[in-house]
Design a protein around this motif. Structure first.
Motif, PDB file in Angstrom:
ATOM      1  N   GLU B 205       0.826  -1.199   0.000  1.00  0.00           N
ATOM      2  CA  GLU B 205       0.000   0.000   0.000  1.00  0.00           C
ATOM      3  C   GLU B 205       0.866   1.257   0.000  1.00  0.00           C
ATOM      4  O   GLU B 205       0.614   2.216  -0.739  1.00  0.00           O
ATOM      5  N   ARG B 206       1.907   1.220   0.826  1.00  0.00           N
ATOM      6  CA  ARG B 206       2.783   2.388   0.902  1.00  0.00           C
ATOM      7  C   ARG B 206       3.596   2.560  -0.389  1.00  0.00           C
ATOM      8  O   ARG B 206       3.754   3.671  -0.877  1.00  0.00           O
ATOM      9  N   LEU B 207       4.042   1.447  -0.936  1.00  0.00           N
ATOM     10  CA  LEU B 207       4.800   1.520  -2.190  1.00  0.00           C
ATOM     11  C   LEU B 207       3.933   2.091  -3.311  1.00  0.00           C
ATOM     12  O   LEU B 207       4.378   2.947  -4.088  1.00  0.00           O
ATOM     13  N   THR B 208       2.694   1.637  -3.369  1.00  0.00           N
ATOM     14  CA  THR B 208       1.754   2.150  -4.377  1.00  0.00           C
ATOM     15  C   THR B 208       1.614   3.671  -4.248  1.00  0.00           C
ATOM     16  O   THR B 208       1.666   4.401  -5.244  1.00  0.00           O
ATOM     17  N   ALA B 209       1.454   4.124  -3.005  1.00  0.00           N
ATOM     18  CA  ALA B 209       1.294   5.567  -2.781  1.00  0.00           C
ATOM     19  C   ALA B 209       2.536   6.339  -3.233  1.00  0.00           C
ATOM     20  O   ALA B 209       2.438   7.356  -3.915  1.00  0.00           O
ATOM     21  N   ILE B 210       3.717   5.819  -2.867  1.00  0.00           N
ATOM     22  CA  ILE B 210       4.963   6.509  -3.227  1.00  0.00           C
ATOM     23  C   ILE B 210       5.146   6.539  -4.743  1.00  0.00           C
ATOM     24  O   ILE B 210       5.498   7.551  -5.326  1.00  0.00           O
ATOM     25  N   ARG B 211       4.888   5.399  -5.396  1.00  0.00           N
ATOM     26  CA  ARG B 211       5.069   5.349  -6.849  1.00  0.00           C
ATOM     27  C   ARG B 211       4.045   6.200  -7.575  1.00  0.00           C
ATOM     28  O   ARG B 211       4.326   6.763  -8.625  1.00  0.00           O
ATOM     29  N   ASN B 212       2.840   6.314  -6.994  1.00  0.00           N
ATOM     30  CA  ASN B 212       1.830   7.158  -7.616  1.00  0.00           C
ATOM     31  C   ASN B 212       2.216   8.623  -7.601  1.00  0.00           C
ATOM     32  O   ASN B 212       1.861   9.389  -8.502  1.00  0.00           O
ATOM     33  N   GLU B 213       2.964   9.029  -6.573  1.00  0.00           N
ATOM     34  CA  GLU B 213       3.479  10.403  -6.530  1.00  0.00           C
ATOM     35  C   GLU B 213       4.392  10.652  -7.716  1.00  0.00           C
ATOM     36  O   GLU B 213       4.515  11.760  -8.202  1.00  0.00           O
ATOM     37  N   ARG B 214       5.082   9.580  -8.122  1.00  0.00           N
ATOM     38  CA  ARG B 214       6.072   9.740  -9.175  1.00  0.00           C
ATOM     39  C   ARG B 214       5.448   9.595 -10.558  1.00  0.00           C
ATOM     40  O   ARG B 214       5.684  10.409 -11.432  1.00  0.00           O
ATOM     41  N   LYS B 215       4.702   8.524 -10.737  1.00  0.00           N
ATOM     42  CA  LYS B 215       4.025   8.299 -12.032  1.00  0.00           C
ATOM     43  C   LYS B 215       2.593   7.882 -11.755  1.00  0.00           C
ATOM     44  O   LYS B 215       2.304   6.690 -11.612  1.00  0.00           O
ATOM     45  N   ALA B 216       1.735   8.875 -11.713  1.00  0.00           N
ATOM     46  CA  ALA B 216       0.347   8.616 -11.322  1.00  0.00           C
ATOM     47  C   ALA B 216      -0.328   7.682 -12.311  1.00  0.00           C
ATOM     48  O   ALA B 216      -0.119   7.787 -13.526  1.00  0.00           O
ATOM     49  N   ASN B 217      -1.112   6.762 -11.770  1.00  0.00           N
ATOM     50  CA  ASN B 217      -1.940   5.855 -12.586  1.00  0.00           C
ATOM     51  C   ASN B 217      -1.170   5.019 -13.609  1.00  0.00           C
ATOM     52  O   ASN B 217      -1.722   4.619 -14.630  1.00  0.00           O
ATOM     53  N   SER B 218       0.094   4.783 -13.352  1.00  0.00           N
ATOM     54  CA  SER B 218       0.879   3.944 -14.261  1.00  0.00           C
ATOM     55  C   SER B 218       0.787   2.478 -13.827  1.00  0.00           C
ATOM     56  O   SER B 218       0.382   2.178 -12.700  1.00  0.00           O
ATOM     57  N   ARG B 219       1.203   1.603 -14.721  1.00  0.00           N
ATOM     58  CA  ARG B 219       1.298   0.190 -14.368  1.00  0.00           C
ATOM     59  C   ARG B 219       2.294   0.040 -13.207  1.00  0.00           C
ATOM     60  O   ARG B 219       2.052  -0.694 -12.244  1.00  0.00           O
ATOM     61  N   TYR B 220       3.413   0.766 -13.335  1.00  0.00           N
ATOM     62  CA  TYR B 220       4.483   0.801 -12.323  1.00  0.00           C
ATOM     63  C   TYR B 220       3.940   1.060 -10.906  1.00  0.00           C
ATOM     64  O   TYR B 220       4.420   0.502  -9.919  1.00  0.00           O
ATOM     65  N   ALA B 221       2.918   1.900 -10.830  1.00  0.00           N
ATOM     66  CA  ALA B 221       2.393   2.293  -9.521  1.00  0.00           C
ATOM     67  C   ALA B 221       1.160   1.493  -9.108  1.00  0.00           C
ATOM     68  O   ALA B 221       0.612   1.703  -8.022  1.00  0.00           O
ATOM     69  N   SER B 222       0.720   0.574  -9.949  1.00  0.00           N
ATOM     70  CA  SER B 222      -0.524  -0.138  -9.644  1.00  0.00           C
ATOM     71  C   SER B 222      -0.349  -1.090  -8.464  1.00  0.00           C
ATOM     72  O   SER B 222       0.733  -1.643  -8.251  1.00  0.00           O
ATOM     73  N   PRO B 223      -1.409  -1.271  -7.684  1.00  0.00           N
ATOM     74  CA  PRO B 223      -1.333  -2.187  -6.540  1.00  0.00           C
ATOM     75  C   PRO B 223      -0.905  -3.592  -6.962  1.00  0.00           C
ATOM     76  O   PRO B 223      -0.084  -4.221  -6.295  1.00  0.00           O
ATOM     77  N   GLN B 224      -1.415  -4.071  -8.090  1.00  0.00           N
ATOM     78  CA  GLN B 224      -1.063  -5.415  -8.562  1.00  0.00           C
ATOM     79  C   GLN B 224       0.437  -5.537  -8.786  1.00  0.00           C
ATOM     80  O   GLN B 224       1.079  -6.477  -8.325  1.00  0.00           O
ATOM     81  N   GLN B 225       0.980  -4.552  -9.533  1.00  0.00           N
ATOM     82  CA  GLN B 225       2.399  -4.584  -9.855  1.00  0.00           C
ATOM     83  C   GLN B 225       3.239  -4.534  -8.563  1.00  0.00           C
ATOM     84  O   GLN B 225       4.201  -5.290  -8.402  1.00  0.00           O
TER      85      GLN B 225
END
Lengths: 270, 270
Positions: B205-225
């Motif tokens: 959950e925290r990783l998703t939040a951090i990655r979303n700050e960087r690339k919002a709504n990307s595959r990279y930031a998705s909870p699944q990934q």
């Protein structure tokens, strides 16, 4: 004269160490053997600490100094039974603070929750410093809080990183090269951001020593080269009216805090 | 409830702040408005500080807390006349230390000379961390003290820099990529240095939040990934018997000191 010192904490130990170093610096004639015991947050860990302190006391033939920031009174009490001279930071200050504030202290073992916004500000600033280190790019200068300039190896990189890590300040740095210095003028990328520039200055002797560590006996490290670069950069600072600071005798902490002070920078985290 | 706090020092103010933050954290229900006044090393600066404190006292309608680490007694005395509640760190501890050590304190304004060896160790470690950030190169791993591994944005870079800056530890970091994670095995460059590896783990959950700050709504930031990468990396840590730490709830300071503790690292500076 030698003396052992224990910094003991239920957390990282950084507060106990920071305070301890300041206090011990007042006794320069004593050599302190330092031990840091972090995460002493249980009776078991406290008893291990006592065992270690007592061993050192026996070896040294005199009581170690103990500087502790343990919050929990019962755990603190275990440490108090060690054969040492204890300086108990929370015991000393928290009672008076409680009286002044009229509020009970939490008395919880030092598990602070992470302030998410401050964390993000800080990590973003660290990444900003890395991305904008050593003139690597200039297109993010619009969002820089400060741009440090100076000759190679005058301390720009560690200062930028410290400004980011400690204060969340977005600091870029740009090394003035021989071309810039020969012409005694600022590169275009810097001219556009003149109000953000801050110069580092260093004594030629110290610069020579630092550069010699890196490339021994090179032209780059020669006293002549260093002197010439420093003369040129000081002219630029003066002609362009750029604030600057001689950092020769300063720690990274001091360089960073002096710059904040002189440049009137606002911290992004406290 | 609000209260103003002044951290006052003849040096950087870092000791007063560090101690102050630890103490104030015990009073979580109070919001503290913080002022740091560094380099109060003259009567003039002290009088300016008093003026500021008194202004804030009048505005607030109550006495600010003052936490000071000023060495010079006469300058301290000026601050003591301000309309505040003073916690004087040196006054409190130095006398007892003097008695215990049987040595007079220097009582000099906090101008520590820079320890050249420690300075060099620290700056070298910072440059090592930068040069070996993000798997940029692996050929210096022989001289690394530790190599942090983890998925992208799990906190490797700031931790390496903090280890360098605070403790002089030479820390490299290497991000495990999708290829490594898919195969659930370590890259060759890391296998050769397995005894130096330390893994960072983080909640999805925290990783998703951090990655979303960087690339919002990307595959990279998705909870699944994020979940998938974290499951894979945890398998690697377990299969390869690599020590690891979940850093989701930790500050950079805590991650760094926990790693030193768990990996049994030796600090290069105190």
């Amino acid at each position: 004269m030698n003396r052992s010192v224990f910094f003991i904490s239920d957390g990282t130990g950084i507060t106990a160490e920071t305070l301890g170093h300041s206090l011990l610096a007042q006794f320069g004639c004593v050599t302190f053997e330092q031990y840091t015991l972090p995460y002493v947050d249980s009776f078991e860990r406290a008893q291990q600490a006592v065992k270690k302190i007592n061993e050192v006391a026996t070896e040294d033939g005199c009581k170690p100094i103990i500087i502790d920031t343990i919050v929990n009174k019962e755990i603190r009490q275990v440490i108090a039974n060690a054969n040492g001279c204890m300086f108990d930071v929370f015991e000393t200050f928290v009672g008076k603070l409680e009286a002044e504030l009229g509020v009970k202290p939490a008395n919880q073992v030092g598990k602070h929750t992470v302030d998410t916004l401050a964390y993000k500000t800080r990590i973003d600033a660290v990444h900003f410093a890395l991305d904008n280190d050593d003139g690597a790019r200039t297109r993010q200068y619009d969002s820089a809080d400060i741009i440090l300039i100076g000759v190679s190896r005058s301390g720009k990189t560690p200062t930028c990183i410290y400004l980011a890590m400690q204060f969340g300040i977005r600091a870029a740095n740009y090394p003035l090269t021989e071309d810039d210095l020969d012409g005694e003028c600022l590169p275009k990328a810097l001219k556009e951001h003149k109000n953000k520039l801050f110069g580092l200055m260093i004594d030629a002797e110290r610069l020579t020593a630092i550069r010699n560590e890196r490339k021994a006996n090179s032209r780059y490290a020669s006293p002549q080269q260093c002197q010439q670069e420093l003369r040129a950069i000081e002219s630029i600072y003066r002609n362009e009216n750029i604030k600057y600071l001689n950092v020769s005798e300063m720690s990274v902490e001091e360089i960073a805090t002096r710059i904040i002070h002189l440049a009137g920078l606002k911290r992004r985290i406290n």
